[in-house]
Design an enzyme around this catalytic site. Structure first.
Site, PDB file in Angstrom:
ATOM      1  N   HIS A  35       0.833  -1.207   0.000  1.00  0.00           N
ATOM      2  CA  HIS A  35       0.000   0.000   0.000  1.00  0.00           C
ATOM      3  C   HIS A  35       0.870   1.262   0.000  1.00  0.00           C
ATOM      4  O   HIS A  35       0.515   2.285   0.581  1.00  0.00           O
ATOM      5  CB  HIS A  35      -0.985   0.002   1.183  1.00  0.00           C
ATOM      6  N   ASP A  37       2.451   1.972  -3.181  1.00  0.00           N
ATOM      7  CA  ASP A  37       2.598   2.392  -4.588  1.00  0.00           C
ATOM      8  C   ASP A  37       1.779   3.642  -4.914  1.00  0.00           C
ATOM      9  O   ASP A  37       2.294   4.602  -5.479  1.00  0.00           O
ATOM     10  CB  ASP A  37       2.329   1.236  -5.580  1.00  0.00           C
ATOM     11  N   SER A  68     -11.609 -18.882 -22.125  1.00  0.00           N
ATOM     12  CA  SER A  68     -10.686 -19.195 -21.039  1.00  0.00           C
ATOM     13  C   SER A  68     -10.957 -20.598 -20.532  1.00  0.00           C
ATOM     14  O   SER A  68     -12.104 -20.939 -20.213  1.00  0.00           O
ATOM     15  CB  SER A  68     -10.856 -18.199 -19.890  1.00  0.00           C
ATOM     16  N   GLY A 125      -8.564 -15.125  -7.197  1.00  0.00           N
ATOM     17  CA  GLY A 125      -8.915 -14.399  -5.979  1.00  0.00           C
ATOM     18  C   GLY A 125      -7.876 -14.553  -4.881  1.00  0.00           C
ATOM     19  O   GLY A 125      -8.140 -14.247  -3.721  1.00  0.00           O
ATOM     20  N   LEU A 128      -2.692 -12.801  -5.989  1.00  0.00           N
ATOM     21  CA  LEU A 128      -1.403 -12.894  -6.670  1.00  0.00           C
ATOM     22  C   LEU A 128      -1.496 -12.275  -8.061  1.00  0.00           C
ATOM     23  O   LEU A 128      -0.710 -12.559  -8.959  1.00  0.00           O
ATOM     24  CB  LEU A 128      -0.936 -14.357  -6.735  1.00  0.00           C
ATOM     25  N   SER A 130      -4.025 -12.208 -10.612  1.00  0.00           N
ATOM     26  CA  SER A 130      -4.438 -12.879 -11.851  1.00  0.00           C
ATOM     27  C   SER A 130      -5.017 -11.864 -12.836  1.00  0.00           C
ATOM     28  O   SER A 130      -4.839 -12.006 -14.049  1.00  0.00           O
ATOM     29  CB  SER A 130      -5.429 -13.996 -11.556  1.00  0.00           C
ATOM     30  N   GLU A 163      -7.271  -0.892 -15.767  1.00  0.00           N
ATOM     31  CA  GLU A 163      -7.827  -1.338 -14.477  1.00  0.00           C
ATOM     32  C   GLU A 163      -8.525  -0.166 -13.765  1.00  0.00           C
ATOM     33  O   GLU A 163      -9.604  -0.315 -13.212  1.00  0.00           O
ATOM     34  CB  GLU A 163      -6.677  -1.902 -13.612  1.00  0.00           C
ATOM     35  N   ASP A 175       1.377  -3.997  -9.495  1.00  0.00           N
ATOM     36  CA  ASP A 175       1.088  -5.324 -10.050  1.00  0.00           C
ATOM     37  C   ASP A 175       1.468  -5.383 -11.528  1.00  0.00           C
ATOM     38  O   ASP A 175       2.172  -6.286 -11.975  1.00  0.00           O
ATOM     39  CB  ASP A 175      -0.400  -5.668  -9.894  1.00  0.00           C
TER      40      ASP A 175
HETATM   41  C1  GLA Z   1      -3.139  -4.316  -4.920  1.00  0.00           C
HETATM   42  C2  GLA Z   1      -2.980  -3.185  -5.921  1.00  0.00           C
HETATM   43  C3  GLA Z   1      -1.552  -2.644  -5.927  1.00  0.00           C
HETATM   44  C4  GLA Z   1      -1.062  -2.321  -4.514  1.00  0.00           C
HETATM   45  C5  GLA Z   1      -1.364  -3.481  -3.550  1.00  0.00           C
HETATM   46  C6  GLA Z   1      -1.056  -3.135  -2.128  1.00  0.00           C
HETATM   47  O1  GLA Z   1      -2.397  -5.437  -5.316  1.00  0.00           O
HETATM   48  O2  GLA Z   1      -3.347  -3.620  -7.204  1.00  0.00           O
HETATM   49  O3  GLA Z   1      -1.470  -1.522  -6.760  1.00  0.00           O
HETATM   50  O4  GLA Z   1      -1.631  -1.128  -4.059  1.00  0.00           O
HETATM   51  O5  GLA Z   1      -2.711  -3.900  -3.634  1.00  0.00           O
HETATM   52  O6  GLA Z   1       0.304  -2.928  -1.949  1.00  0.00           O
END
Ligand code: GLA
Length: 389
Positions: A35, A37, A68, A125, A128, A130, A163, A175
């Protein structure tokens, strides 16, 4: 390469002809820097060997046919390049639409439709990433299929925009960046305010990175996530009255302590404290790792979890239980939640010889407390999204 053969056969069965190319896009795990970024701080994620495969073949018209193997009950989802709206019935294919739409809005010419087959082995979910994996996979495919010659960092930025604007989750860039820019056996220290990054070789000799999945169904995760973002933005506004800063990531701990009294709301103060301390922790953790000081790295991972639990309040009983059971286990260097939180996964560094006992014991004790079992994955660190064949 077995998996590729299987997917090639599936493609022919579903679309009645052969595909042109095969692509792969990883999932990601963040080792520390949570948290931070979207607060202009640092993150330290890496790309994984698990991820999403995509097989594609260009069409002569402007239809996209997407299938898929993870959502085979939905069958082929069909849409038109001239009609790119987020609609519920198109389910996971909205990620493809979102990326195409964003590319087009940036002036890239996507003139033909295509058939695409996806298969992912990232548990759904699990936190990681997806969804970011599908987005960056789509971006990488478009780039190749239409000879767009776009730099990966630009693809990453457009996937984040998809996104944010098309899907409606206000995520930061971690991510998509780690998935696009990952490098085998390395984690990436990324400064999210400048997008400057360096790779750190992860020399884990004698240790494994073990991901623990709480298997908790994540309900309100997206709205809670957006709420944390706004709380940090509100705290930043208060601080900007007394200090010329653009983000919480610019502050050292001492600078924050000096001015924190200007944050009027106590909850917002806690959120900001996490953002500032977690960012500094990330910088310290990477410096320790670069000196092969895994013990300090692990200690900072543990502190990261405590801050996410107490100040950021994004853990919950499932993640807290997994982490405290990990810390009671033998041979554990560090353990923390990873990703957005509210369920999802933990990441632990465990000595090789203790890994089996670690997973066996925790499975039993977690089930006693939570009522169902967690899952464990021992992961390797891989390259970012790319064309395989
Ligand atoms: C999710 C968001 C990221 C980041 C994390 C927390 O994965 O997609 O941008 O904020 O939560 O670090």
């Amino acid at each position: 390469m077995d998996i590729i053969n299987t997917l090639q056969n599936e493609f022919s069965k579903i679309f009645n002809h052969t595909h042109e190319n095969v692509f792969f896009s990883p999932g990601r795990v963040n080792l520390i820097g949570e948290h931070t970024d979207y607060n202009g701080g640092h993150v330290f994620p890496c790309a994984l060997t698990i991820g999403t495969y995509g097989l594609v073949s260009k069409r002569n018209d402007n239809k996209v046919l997407a299938y898929s193997l993870n959502f085979d009950k939905l069958g082929i989802i069909e849409f038109n390049l001239d009609d790119l709206n987020n609609c519920k019935k198109d389910n996971w294919a909205n990620y493809i639409k979102g990326v195409i739409d964003t590319f087009k809005k940036h002036g890239y010419n996507i003139e033909n439709g295509f058939e695409i087959l996806f298969y992912g082995n990232i548990p759904n979910g699990s936190g990681l990433s997806s969804s970011a994996s599908i987005e960056v996979l789509t971006g990488t495919i478009l780039n190749d299929l239409f000879n767009l010659n776009i730099d990966m960092v630009e693809i990453v930025k457009m996937c984040q925009a998809a996104e944010n604007n098309f899907i409606g989750v206000n995520c930061g860039i971690m991510d998509q960046f780690s998935i696009g820019m990952g490098k085998k056996d390395c984690a990436i220290l990324l400064d999210c305010s400048t997008l400057k990054y360096t790779y750190s070789k992860l020399d884990m000799t004698g240790h494994k990175i073990v991901i623990g999945n709480t298997n908790k169904k994540r309900g309100l995760a997206d709205s809670k996530y957006n709420e944390r973002r706004s709380e940090c933005e509100a705290a930043l506004k208060d601080l900007q009255k007394v200090k010329n800063i653009k983000s919480l990531g610019e502050l050292t701990e001492a600078e924050f302590e000096e001015i924190k009294g200007y944050i009027s709301n106590p909850t917002q103060l806690k959120r900001a404290r996490h953002a500032v301390y977690e960012n500094q922790r990330t910088i310290k953790a990477v410096a320790a790792l670069n000196k092969n000081d895994l013990a300090t790295f692990g200690k900072l991972m543990n502190e990261s979890h405590i801050s996410l639990r107490d100040d950021y309040e994004v853990t919950g009983i499932e993640l807290d239980t997994l982490v405290s059971l990990a810390l009671e286990s033998k041979g554990v260097i560090g353990s923390r939640m990873t990703g957005a939180g509210f369920g999802g996964c933990t990441v632990s560094i465990v000595k090789d010889e203790n890994v089996n006992k670690f997973t066996e014991n925790i499975k039993v004790k977690y089930k006693e407390k939570i009522g169902y079992e967690p899952s464990f994955y021992i992961v390797d660190i891989a390259d970012g999204a790319k064309k395989l064949v």
